[in-house]
Each structure stands twice: as C-alpha cells, then as structure tokens.
Design a protein around this motif. Sequence first.
Motif, PDB file in Angstrom:
ATOM      1  N   THR A  13     -20.480   8.907  -3.015  1.00  0.00           N
ATOM      2  CA  THR A  13     -20.483   7.447  -3.084  1.00  0.00           C
ATOM      3  C   THR A  13     -19.114   6.862  -3.396  1.00  0.00           C
ATOM      4  O   THR A  13     -18.967   5.648  -3.454  1.00  0.00           O
ATOM      5  CB  THR A  13     -21.488   6.967  -4.146  1.00  0.00           C
ATOM      6  N   LEU A  14     -18.096   7.696  -3.583  1.00  0.00           N
ATOM      7  CA  LEU A  14     -16.732   7.190  -3.731  1.00  0.00           C
ATOM      8  C   LEU A  14     -16.165   6.768  -2.387  1.00  0.00           C
ATOM      9  O   LEU A  14     -15.155   6.073  -2.326  1.00  0.00           O
ATOM     10  CB  LEU A  14     -15.829   8.251  -4.363  1.00  0.00           C
ATOM     11  N   THR A  15     -16.800   7.193  -1.315  1.00  0.00           N
ATOM     12  CA  THR A  15     -16.374   6.787   0.026  1.00  0.00           C
ATOM     13  C   THR A  15     -17.198   5.593   0.482  1.00  0.00           C
ATOM     14  O   THR A  15     -18.357   5.446   0.111  1.00  0.00           O
ATOM     15  CB  THR A  15     -16.550   7.926   1.034  1.00  0.00           C
ATOM     16  N   GLY A  16     -16.563   4.745   1.280  1.00  0.00           N
ATOM     17  CA  GLY A  16     -17.255   3.598   1.853  1.00  0.00           C
ATOM     18  C   GLY A  16     -17.409   3.761   3.345  1.00  0.00           C
ATOM     19  O   GLY A  16     -17.991   4.734   3.814  1.00  0.00           O
ATOM     20  N   TYR A  17     -16.849   2.857   4.105  1.00  0.00           N
ATOM     21  CA  TYR A  17     -17.004   2.882   5.560  1.00  0.00           C
ATOM     22  C   TYR A  17     -16.047   3.864   6.228  1.00  0.00           C
ATOM     23  O   TYR A  17     -14.887   3.968   5.851  1.00  0.00           O
ATOM     24  CB  TYR A  17     -16.748   1.494   6.139  1.00  0.00           C
ATOM     25  N   MET A  18     -16.557   4.562   7.253  1.00  0.00           N
ATOM     26  CA  MET A  18     -15.706   5.263   8.197  1.00  0.00           C
ATOM     27  C   MET A  18     -15.386   4.241   9.276  1.00  0.00           C
ATOM     28  O   MET A  18     -16.214   3.935  10.128  1.00  0.00           O
ATOM     29  CB  MET A  18     -16.404   6.496   8.780  1.00  0.00           C
ATOM     30  N   HIS A  19     -14.180   3.682   9.226  1.00  0.00           N
ATOM     31  CA  HIS A  19     -13.838   2.536  10.053  1.00  0.00           C
ATOM     32  C   HIS A  19     -13.456   2.905  11.476  1.00  0.00           C
ATOM     33  O   HIS A  19     -13.745   2.164  12.416  1.00  0.00           O
ATOM     34  CB  HIS A  19     -12.676   1.764   9.426  1.00  0.00           C
TER      35      HIS A  19
END
Length: 203
Positions: A129-135
Amino acid sequence: PFNGITYTLGFANVNTGVACGNTIMPYTARYFYTSNAGTNWVVSAFPSSIRATADVQFINSTLVYGGGAENVGVVNLKYTNQVFRYLPEYIRSKFISKGITDYSAEYKTAFLKSTNAGVNWQKVSTFDTLTGYMHNIHFFDANTGYALIDSNSAGNTRLYKTTNAGVYWQLIRMVEAGTYLDNMHFFDLNTGFVSGIANIGNP
C-alpha cells in the motif's frame, strides 16, 4: 457504453483494441474490447478490486498489459493528502479523472495482463500500500519493460523495471518529493525520457 470516463486506449491493429476507464465516486474500473475497429465494444472480464487503469500496451495481437490501481478497502476520510489542495485546478481534474484523490491509503498499484486481446484480464503482481498508481508502462517485448509508479502519500514517483513479464519489479530510481511523473518514452533499453510536474507540493 457506461457512465464514467474512458481514460486510455490500446490497439494491436486497426480492428483489435481495448478501452479502459472507470466510474467516479466510487471508483471502479471498466474494461471493454473491440474486434471491429470500434464499431462495437464488449464488456471484458476483470478482477472486481481494480479501481482504474492508466495505461495499456499491446505486446502482440493477443497479449496486452495494463497498469493502474486497485482498491484496498473503505476510504478513511480523516486521512487526506494535504498537498492536494494546493494543486492547480486543471491538475486536480486530471488526477480525479484517473481516480487519484486526496484520500490516503485507499488504493495500491495494480499490473494486469490479457492473453486474448482484452476479453479477460488478470492481476500479475502483488504490491504494497506504499505504492499508488502505475501511471505509465513501456515494454520492449513480453518480458522486459519499465513502469512509473507513484508512492501514494509520499508524493514522489518511482521508476521500476521488470524482466519477467511483470511478476517482479525492481526499483531503479525514486525521484525527489513533490515531483509527479506520468509519461515516458524509451528508444531502447538504455535511452528514454520521462515527463510530469515538478514542485506540486508548494502552495
């Protein structure tokens, strides 16, 4: 053919393509595929946890990769990203349309693939959950590619690389806080460019 936003498109050829988007509040992904140049769009099968997809890429006529985010639970309205309020309205609108809001820890990175030109999708990787979107993604073949992933509430972007079709991602670089990168283009494995917004945390 749904009430929401189509955020990104990918085509293998003039006839075969996919459209990925999401509804807004709540954010839920929507996937469609076409085999007749967009005349008709058919609903795809995909994991129900997927929030939105920000980028897709056809590797060949049947293999498609997609990057975005998945929901991880109920939004806690008490915890918000204070940086968000200082962003210019056009940037806020861009984020919101993609599914990015000022509420923290409500989503994490998702990487998906389809092996039948978008008819069915499945998650490939597991992220924290430390990662957000893979843009943004850029693949050179079925195994090797790069991805730009934001750090959720930390407010910076990470560049990752995979050499095994997205099963494992290696962190290549984390950019300075307040820099949001969401687009890239590579000419080969070693030469490429990335772009985005700098100093987004300054009021």
